[in-house]
Design a protein around this motif. Structure first.
Motif, PDB file in Angstrom:
ATOM      1  N   LEU A   1       0.931  -1.530  -0.071  1.00 28.07           N
ATOM      2  CA  LEU A   1       0.249  -0.115  -0.202  1.00 28.07           C
ATOM      3  C   LEU A   1       1.219   1.033  -0.168  1.00 28.07           C
TER       4      LEU A   1
ATOM      5  N   ASN B   1       1.351   5.961   0.515  1.00 23.56           N
ATOM      6  CA  ASN B   1       0.493   6.920   0.871  1.00 23.56           C
ATOM      7  C   ASN B   1       0.556   7.829  -0.318  1.00 23.56           C
TER       8      ASN B   1
ATOM      9  N   GLN C   1      -6.575  12.631   2.107  1.00 23.25           N
ATOM     10  CA  GLN C   1      -6.062  11.950   3.955  1.00 23.25           C
ATOM     11  C   GLN C   1      -6.414  10.380   3.121  1.00 23.25           C
ATOM     12  N   LEU C   2      -6.345   9.733   2.502  1.00 21.35           N
ATOM     13  CA  LEU C   2      -6.667   8.907   2.235  1.00 21.35           C
ATOM     14  C   LEU C   2      -5.213   7.745   1.311  1.00 21.35           C
ATOM     15  N   SER C   3      -5.164   6.190   1.178  1.00 18.91           N
ATOM     16  CA  SER C   3      -3.621   5.719   0.362  1.00 18.91           C
ATOM     17  C   SER C   3      -4.519   5.013  -0.981  1.00 18.91           C
TER      18      SER C   3
ATOM     19  N   ILE D   1      -8.517   3.797  -3.943  1.00 19.04           N
ATOM     20  CA  ILE D   1      -8.160   4.142  -2.392  1.00 19.04           C
ATOM     21  C   ILE D   1      -7.901   2.547  -1.690  1.00 19.04           C
ATOM     22  N   CYS D   2      -7.251   2.377  -1.169  1.00 12.76           N
ATOM     23  CA  CYS D   2      -7.139   1.026  -0.218  1.00 12.76           C
ATOM     24  C   CYS D   2      -7.409   1.008   1.691  1.00 12.76           C
ATOM     25  N   SER D   3      -7.389   2.472   1.907  1.00 12.96           N
ATOM     26  CA  SER D   3      -8.467   2.756   3.249  1.00 12.96           C
ATOM     27  C   SER D   3      -9.054   2.678   3.303  1.00 12.96           C
ATOM     28  N   ASP D   4     -10.094   2.481   4.228  1.00  8.75           N
ATOM     29  CA  ASP D   4     -11.922   2.341   4.301  1.00  8.75           C
ATOM     30  C   ASP D   4     -12.484   3.986   3.767  1.00  8.75           C
ATOM     31  N   THR D   5     -13.690   3.253   3.059  1.00 13.12           N
ATOM     32  CA  THR D   5     -14.343   4.450   1.687  1.00 13.12           C
ATOM     33  C   THR D   5     -15.200   4.446   2.472  1.00 13.12           C
TER      34      THR D   5
END
Length: 320
Positions: free
Chosen positions: A12, A14, A174-176, A197-201
């Protein structure tokens, strides 16, 4: 068709380390590339030249220095911006046979496209309000629709849509993202970027739907309310000729509204039944390319005052 490729050791990253995204190629057939390039270049030129002529015609003809044509000039400027934001990069990519776009370029394109589409939505509502005041309160029209109010309505639309766009932008920043970034569309759209986006969306998607519904449904409700009042006033006119003449002043605006919202709703309703590979190409064209191209044609063909102003402008240019 592009697809996301993941391996067991995928990492992952940023957003600060991302160099570029990869956009969808419209076709893999090299023989169709020149045809597609010529088609979209023609649409881009029609968009820019048609809307630019409207802006010049309105500014050069004192008879068109009215609130309706002031809003129309702003709408034409937004249409030029939409065409440039969406089509220019696509044409460059087709010509260079390179579908890459930088991270900064992608987010800029996504945010500017969102801003312009939102502004067009607001301006159509403002133009509907202008038609409501003109038909329902004709004696007070010049008092209500003063120059200051017109400018204020445009600036308020810009402020609201800028806040809307910045809110989404700050959330995405703010996400990755995953390291393999391929967008299944020929331009960067915010909803497509969020899918990578790999973060929680969950919060982002919830925000997109809630804020999107609020910011796009309120202007639409304003347009519906305005035209309900307009139709009620027109029906009270005794003569058929008078009703037709009054309603004809709304014809161009109604056509543009139908095109704008019809394209959006058509794409939404057909998304569940159309093959995704077709949808990824046709859907963005329907709501980002077609309306800006046809809007100047609608106003120039259906409006006698605009026809006269354009004729005078073209004649004046030809004698320069």
């Amino acid at each position: 068709m592009f697809s996301m490729r993941f391996t067991s050791n995928v990492k992952l990253t940023n957003q600060t380390t991302i160099l570029e995204f990869h956009l969808l190629r419209l076709t893999d057939d090299p023989e169709l590339q020149p045809l597609i390039f010529s088609l979209f270049l023609s649409m881009y030129l029609v968009t820019v030249l048609g809307n630019l002529l409207i802006i010049l015609a309105v500014s050069s003809d004192s008879h068109l220095h009215t609130p309706m044509y002031f809003f129309l000039s702003n709408l034409s400027f937004i249409d030029i911006s939409v065409g440039t934001i969406v089509l220019q990069k696509m044409l460059v990519n087709i010509k260079a046979q390179d579908q890459r776009i930088t991270y900064t370029g992608c987010l800029s394109q996504a945010c500017l496209a969102l801003l312009c589409s939102g502004l067009e939505n607001c301006l159509l509502a403002v133009m509907a309000y202008d038609r409501y005041v003109d038909i329902c309160h004709p004696l007070r029209y010049t008092v209500i629709m003063s120059h200051c109010l017109c400018v204020l309505l445009v600036l308020l639309s810009l402020l609201i849509r800028s806040v809307h766009t910045l809110l989404h932008t700050f959330m995405v920043l703010q996400l990755s993202f995953f390291t393999d970034l391929e967008i299944l569309q020929f331009f960067c759209e915010l909803s497509q970027v969020i899918k990578l986006i790999c973060s929680d969306t969950f919060i982002n998607k919830l925000l997109v739907y809630i804020v999107g519904v609020i910011f796009f449904s309120v202007p639409l409700l304003g347009i519906i309310f305005s035209y309900i009042q307009v139709v009620s006033s027109i029906l009270r006119i005794p003569s058929v000729g008078g009703r037709y003449k009054t309603f004809s002043t709304c014809g161009s605006h109604l056509s543009v509204v139908s095109l704008f919202y019809g394209a959006g709703f058509g794409v939404y309703m057909s998304s569940a039944v159309i093959d995704s590979s077709i949808k990824n190409v046709e859907a963005p064209v329907m709501y980002t390319v077609i309306p800006p191209t046809l809007n100047p044609l609608i106003y120039s063909l259906r409006n006698k005052e605009m026809k006269g102003a354009l004729r005078s402008l073209i004649v004046g240019i030809s004698f320069v």
